[in-house]
Structures are given as structure tokens and as C-alpha cells.
Motif scaffolding. Structure first.
Motif, PDB file in Angstrom:
ATOM      1  N   CYS A   1      12.575   1.711  -0.345  1.00 52.52           N
ATOM      2  CA  CYS A   1      11.848   1.449  -1.590  1.00 52.52           C
ATOM      3  C   CYS A   1      12.617   1.987  -2.799  1.00 52.52           C
ATOM      4  O   CYS A   1      12.675   1.329  -3.852  1.00 52.52           O
ATOM      5  CB  CYS A   1      10.456   2.058  -1.521  1.00 52.52           C
ATOM      6  SG  CYS A   1       9.349   1.230  -0.344  1.00 52.52           S
TER       7      CYS A   1
ATOM      8  N   SER B   1       1.805  -5.445   6.025  1.00 50.00           N
ATOM      9  CA  SER B   1       2.049  -4.290   5.173  1.00 50.00           C
ATOM     10  C   SER B   1       1.022  -3.221   5.518  1.00 50.00           C
ATOM     11  O   SER B   1      -0.148  -3.534   5.736  1.00 50.00           O
ATOM     12  CB  SER B   1       1.920  -4.681   3.704  1.00 50.00           C
ATOM     13  OG  SER B   1       2.216  -3.589   2.870  1.00 50.00           O
TER      14      SER B   1
ATOM     15  N   THR C   1      -3.037  -2.540  -1.513  1.00 51.08           N
ATOM     16  CA  THR C   1      -2.951  -1.804  -2.782  1.00 51.08           C
ATOM     17  C   THR C   1      -4.128  -2.069  -3.706  1.00 51.08           C
ATOM     18  O   THR C   1      -4.381  -1.283  -4.626  1.00 51.08           O
ATOM     19  CB  THR C   1      -1.665  -2.166  -3.551  1.00 51.08           C
ATOM     20  OG1 THR C   1      -1.701  -3.565  -3.888  1.00 51.08           O
ATOM     21  CG2 THR C   1      -0.424  -1.853  -2.726  1.00 51.08           C
TER      22      THR C   1
ATOM     23  N   THR D   1      11.019  -9.414  -5.152  1.00 52.37           N
ATOM     24  CA  THR D   1      11.092  -8.853  -3.809  1.00 52.37           C
ATOM     25  C   THR D   1      12.532  -8.607  -3.417  1.00 52.37           C
ATOM     26  O   THR D   1      13.365  -9.514  -3.497  1.00 52.37           O
ATOM     27  CB  THR D   1      10.448  -9.805  -2.784  1.00 52.37           C
ATOM     28  OG1 THR D   1       9.099 -10.057  -3.169  1.00 52.37           O
ATOM     29  CG2 THR D   1      10.464  -9.204  -1.398  1.00 52.37           C
TER      30      THR D   1
ATOM     31  N   GLN E   1       8.163  -5.017  -2.400  1.00 49.23           N
ATOM     32  CA  GLN E   1       7.591  -5.647  -3.592  1.00 49.23           C
ATOM     33  C   GLN E   1       7.809  -4.738  -4.795  1.00 49.23           C
ATOM     34  O   GLN E   1       7.460  -3.555  -4.757  1.00 49.23           O
ATOM     35  CB  GLN E   1       6.101  -5.866  -3.399  1.00 49.23           C
ATOM     36  CG  GLN E   1       5.382  -6.445  -4.605  1.00 49.23           C
ATOM     37  CD  GLN E   1       5.747  -7.890  -4.834  1.00 49.23           C
ATOM     38  OE1 GLN E   1       5.548  -8.715  -3.963  1.00 49.23           O
ATOM     39  NE2 GLN E   1       6.290  -8.196  -6.014  1.00 49.23           N
TER      40      GLN E   1
ATOM     41  N   HIS F   1       2.777 -12.424  -0.465  1.00 50.32           N
ATOM     42  CA  HIS F   1       2.301 -11.399  -1.399  1.00 50.32           C
ATOM     43  C   HIS F   1       0.883 -10.899  -1.111  1.00 50.32           C
ATOM     44  O   HIS F   1       0.556  -9.759  -1.457  1.00 50.32           O
ATOM     45  CB  HIS F   1       2.407 -11.910  -2.841  1.00 50.32           C
ATOM     46  CG  HIS F   1       1.337 -12.875  -3.236  1.00 50.32           C
ATOM     47  ND1 HIS F   1       1.433 -14.223  -2.999  1.00 50.32           N
ATOM     48  CD2 HIS F   1       0.129 -12.686  -3.838  1.00 50.32           C
ATOM     49  CE1 HIS F   1       0.352 -14.830  -3.440  1.00 50.32           C
ATOM     50  NE2 HIS F   1      -0.464 -13.920  -3.959  1.00 50.32           N
TER      51      HIS F   1
ATOM     52  N   THR G   1       0.420  -7.324   0.451  1.00 51.54           N
ATOM     53  CA  THR G   1       0.582  -6.203  -0.478  1.00 51.54           C
ATOM     54  C   THR G   1      -0.674  -6.030  -1.329  1.00 51.54           C
ATOM     55  O   THR G   1      -1.133  -4.908  -1.580  1.00 51.54           O
ATOM     56  CB  THR G   1       1.817  -6.417  -1.366  1.00 51.54           C
ATOM     57  OG1 THR G   1       2.992  -6.384  -0.553  1.00 51.54           O
ATOM     58  CG2 THR G   1       1.921  -5.345  -2.447  1.00 51.54           C
TER      59      THR G   1
ATOM     60  N   PRO H   1      -0.325   2.821   0.458  1.00 51.43           N
ATOM     61  CA  PRO H   1      -1.112   1.758   1.102  1.00 51.43           C
ATOM     62  C   PRO H   1      -2.380   2.300   1.734  1.00 51.43           C
ATOM     63  O   PRO H   1      -2.405   3.408   2.268  1.00 51.43           O
ATOM     64  CB  PRO H   1      -0.145   1.204   2.154  1.00 51.43           C
ATOM     65  CG  PRO H   1       0.789   2.328   2.446  1.00 51.43           C
ATOM     66  CD  PRO H   1       0.944   3.072   1.158  1.00 51.43           C
TER      67      PRO H   1
ATOM     68  N   ARG I   1       6.985  -4.343   3.276  1.00 54.03           N
ATOM     69  CA  ARG I   1       6.369  -5.306   4.201  1.00 54.03           C
ATOM     70  C   ARG I   1       7.338  -5.584   5.350  1.00 54.03           C
ATOM     71  O   ARG I   1       8.553  -5.544   5.168  1.00 54.03           O
ATOM     72  CB  ARG I   1       6.076  -6.636   3.494  1.00 54.03           C
ATOM     73  CG  ARG I   1       5.158  -6.524   2.301  1.00 54.03           C
ATOM     74  CD  ARG I   1       4.786  -7.894   1.745  1.00 54.03           C
ATOM     75  NE  ARG I   1       5.867  -8.546   1.024  1.00 54.03           N
ATOM     76  CZ  ARG I   1       5.867  -8.785  -0.280  1.00 54.03           C
ATOM     77  NH1 ARG I   1       4.866  -8.396  -1.037  1.00 54.03           N
ATOM     78  NH2 ARG I   1       6.876  -9.419  -0.853  1.00 54.03           N
TER      79      ARG I   1
END
Length: 458
Positions: free
Chosen positions: A260, A246, A308, A277, A216, A301, A304, A334, A231
Motif C-alpha cells: 500500500c 478485500s 470501508t 488502482t 485502491q 471496486h 473496497t 477494513p 484487494r
């Protein structure tokens, strides 16, 4: 209240995602407009929005995909911005251009970037130029079946034929032997032309055993691009995701950091703006390969958001309003584990055939750290025109075993009944108990191996 130039948001979608967007707008003090088809006149989105505007009959082509009707609704209701959700027009660059030309803020990626990344062949070339690894295959659309066959033979089987305009698990075909390629090519081309209005195809190596990992990202108009972690979306049936979680389990910190970083590098290279994404395949040796970019909010979504604490819809609106990202300093770290299961009106006992009907009973789970994103309830008549998603069940826990246990408990609480009604809840409950999933050793082939019919030669 306003966020920059945005005071009222028209949600150009339906179902659970329309409800989800309306709720964030309400928390931010923004006005909301729900558009609806004749089939959705009594929908949850219509009830929750400040205003509602009918845009056409049930079929999507005459309502949720009908751009003039949506623009007229925005004009008539005084909306400042249009949020497309996911699916429908969410990745249509023409729609984004029309919104902007008509003076509405489009809550999504810039039209030019969306056009480039929506063309899978162009996206591959752009990501290759940015240094992202790709599976062996064609960088440009292939003009002829003979050229495609030669490339497939050179790459080695299995290969996958993909529509340049494809997405959402559609417009692709796996070929395992040279003798099957020509027919598969023709079938995929005809399907792509019918579904997407674009028959261009490309070919790449197919990984039978792979993890589907996605990143993401958020990017503002001021050049800031960040990722919100990885994820795992490997539990799929025929390229349709069923379970997501995630952070992605069972991966080394080095692999996660590399994936990432690649997503941020790719987004920066193309001038991405908004929430998006980046999707990758990870082979058993730990090598990852760029697959595609989704220029929109993903169905998954919420996992995530759960790890977060960031409301992605609120961030989309801030970005669309021209504001800078303002995230907490530890946004990419996370906390705990989140899992999402999609509850669809499908019958696993009949090869996941659609199972529409009227819900005479609808009991959904609750309890600590259980989130339910849905638009249905008792008496809801499942329309035949749209996706079969009824609800998304999302759970959070401090660690993965606890999250799995919580999700299995939540799924066991679901009771949806009615004539002809069947759902995927019980099937997913069993999948979460599979030893390979529990050990984080699952991949994209697991559900297919468990559900595809076995053909025995006589």
C-alpha cells in the motif's frame, strides 16, 4: 444540487457500471444523462437516468467509442461533467483532453498522467524511478525480435510478452521456451497492432505461481494521496478476473503495508489525481512487483466500498469538482470481508465460449449483506457487441469463512435461463469450495490448472 461546478453528469458507458454511476448521482442530487446505442435503447441506464441520448448503432466503435457523438450528447443535454466508467474511453487521454477543451469536467485522471501510465513501458520506468520493485525485463519498448529474444534468453523462461498499450488481460503472451519466442513475438505484435493500433512490445519475467494484489488509491487536486487497502484478484482465467476480495487474505500486515505504501509513493511521484488502482504480483516468497496502473474505476471496486463504507463514485465526483478528500479517520482499516463474483454469459463446459441469447428467466440473489450490481432482468436480450458481464454479486460478512458461505449461498440462488444461455455462476460456486481458495493459498494459476484441456501425446 451541485458539487462545485458539477450539476449534471453524462455517463459515457453502458451496462451495470452506467447504472451504478447514475444511482450515486441520484443520491447526491445530481442530474444524469445516459447515452445509448441502438442495441441499448431499452436498457436499465436509459430508464434510470433523467435524460437519455442516442449516440449511434450497436457496434462500440460507432457509439460508445465515438468521441464526437458523446461530446455532442453532452452539449445537447447541458451536462457539466462526463464520467467514463470503466472500459471504452475511460483510459483514453485524448478523450479526457477533448472533454476539458470543450468545457466539460472529466471524471478521471489528468490526460497527461493517463497517457504516461497507459503506456506500460513508460509506467514501468516511472515506477522504477519512484523506487517500486519491478520484475526483470525491458524498461523501454523493444525494437526488434532479435533484441527481444536476447533479453528473454538472458532473463530466463518463462517470460511474458506484453503490448505497451495493452490492458484488460489483452495483448500479452507467455513464452516457456526459447524456440517458441520468435513466433510468439510476431503473433503478439500483429495482435497489438490490430487491437490497440500500437505494435510496441516489451518483455518481462513471468511468474507461474503468484498472487495478484491491487491497491485502491484516491488522490485529490490538493496533493493528498491515500490508499483504501489491498484487494486480491488472483482467481483469473487467461488474465481475466473472475473473483475478487478485500482485504487480500493470507498476507502479513507487513506485506500489506509495504504494498500500500508503494502504491501511494508511485501515485504521488506522477502527480496522480482521482481514483486509481495499482496492481502488483506477489511471489511465493512474499516479494512483490509493480505490474501496472489502472487510471479508472475498477470492475471490482464494490469490495473496497463494502469494507470501508466509502462510495468511490461519490469520491470521484468530489475530486473532479476540485474538492479536498474528506474521509473518516479510520478509512484505511477494513471492516469484515467482502467477495465479488462476476456472472458472465459464458459456458464453462465449452471453454468459456460466449453464450448470448434472451433471458427468459432471471432470478438474482438477495438477503442480508448481499449486493447485486446488474443491468439485466427477464426478457433482456444480451447484445453481441459488448462484454459478456451480466451481473456482479458482492457479499460482506464479519470474517472470511462466513463471507465464502454467504457467496456460495448467493450463487446457488441464481437462475438465468433462455435458449443458448449459459453463465459462470455454477462454476464459481464450485471454485469457492476449492481447498486452496478456502485456505487462502490460491494464485493466478489455479483456475487455468482446473480448466485448461489436457493434451496427451499418442
Amino acid at each position: 444540487m451541485t458539487i462545485g461546478p458539477i450539476g449534471k453528469v453524462l455517463v459515457a458507458n453502458r451496462g451495470e457500471i452506467a447504472v451504478r454511476i447514475i444511482r450515486t448521482c441520484a443520491e447526491l442530487g445530481l442530474g444524469t444523462v445516459a447515452v445509448y446505442s441502438a442495441a441499448d435503447a431499452d436498457s436499465a441506464a436509459v430508464r434510470l437516468a433523467d435524460q437519455a441520448f442516442r449516440i449511434g448503432p450497436g457496434p462500440a466503435k460507432r457509439s460508445y467509442l465515438h468521441i464526437p457523438a458523446i461530446i455532442e450528447a453532452a452539449r445537447a443535454t447541458g451536462a457539466d461533467a462526463i464520467h467514463p466508467g470503466y472500459g471504452f474511453l475511460s483510459e483514453n487521454p485524448d478523450f479526457a483532453e477533448v472533454c476539458e477543451a470543450e468545457g466539460f469536467v472529466f471524471v478521471g485522471a489528468p490526460a497527461a498522467v493517463m497517457a504516461d501510465l497507459g503506456d506500460k513501458s513508460t509506467a514501468r520506468a516511472l515506477m522504477a524511478a519512484a523506487g517500486l520493485p519491478l520484475l526483470p525485463g525491458s524498461r523501454e519498448p523493444l525494437d526488434s525480435a532479435d533484441d527481444a529474444q536476447r533479453l528473454a534468453d538472458e532473463i530466463g523462461y518463462p517470460v511474458i510478452i506484453k503490448a505497451v498499450a495493452g490492458g484488460g488481460g489483452r495483448g500479452m503472451r507467455v513464452v516457456r521456451a526459447s524456440g517458441d519466442f520468435a513466433a510468439a513475438w510476431q503473433d503478439t505484435r500483429a495482435n497489438a497492432a490490430a487491437v490497440f493500433g500500437d505494435d510496441r512490445l516489451y518483455v518481462e519475467r513471468y511468474l507461474d505461481s503468484a498472487r495478484h494484489i491491487e491497491v485502491q488509491i484516491l488522490a485529490d487536486h490538493h496533493g493528498t494521496v491515500v490508499h483504501l487497502g489491498a484487494r486480491d484478484c488472483s482467481l483469473q482465467r487467461r488474465h481475466q478476473k473472475l473473483v475478487e476480495e478485500s482485504p487480500a487474505p493470507g498476507l502479513s500486515d507487513d506485506v500489506v503495508e509495504a504494498i500500500c505504501a508503494a502504491a501511494v509513493r508511485g501515485a504521488t511521484a506522477v502527480g496522480y489525481v482521482g481514483a486509481g488502482t495499482f496492481e502488483f504480483l506477489l511471489d511465493p516468497a512474499g516479494r512483490f512487483y509493480f505490474m501496472e496502473v489502472n487510471c479508472r474505476l475498477q470492475v471490482e471496486h464494490p469490495v473496497t466500498e463494502m469494507v470501508t463504507g466509502i462510495d468511490l463514485v461519490a469520491e470521484q465526483l468530489r475530486i473532479a469538482a476540485g474538492l479536498s478528500l474528506a474521509l473518516p479517520h479510520d478509512f484505511a482499516t477494513p471492516r469484515g470481508v467482502a467477495i465479488e463474483c462476476r456472472i458472465n454469459a459464458e459456458d464453462p463446459a465449452r471453454e468459456f465460449a460466449p453464450a448470448p441469447g434472451t433471458l427468459t428467466e432471471c432470478v438474482l440473489p438477495g438477503g442480508p449483506f448481499v449486493r447485486v450490481d446488474t443491468h439485466v432482468g427477464p426478457g433482456y436480450a444480451i447484445p453481441p457487441h459488448y462484454d459478456s458481464l451480466l451481473a456482479k454479486i458482492i457479499v460482506w460478512a464479519q470474517d472470511r469463512p462466513a463471507a465464502i458461505a454467504r457467496m456460495r449461498r448467493a450463487l446457488a440462488e441464481i437462475s438465468m435461463g433462455g435458449i443458448g444461455i449459459a453463465t459462470t455462476a455454477e462454476f464459481l460456486h464450485d471454485i469457492l469450495d476449492h481447498p486452496r481458495f478456502v485456505a487462502a493459498e490460491h494464485d493466478t494459476a489455479l483456475i487455468g490448472a482446473l480448466t485448461e484441456p489436457v493434451h496427451i501425446d499418442s
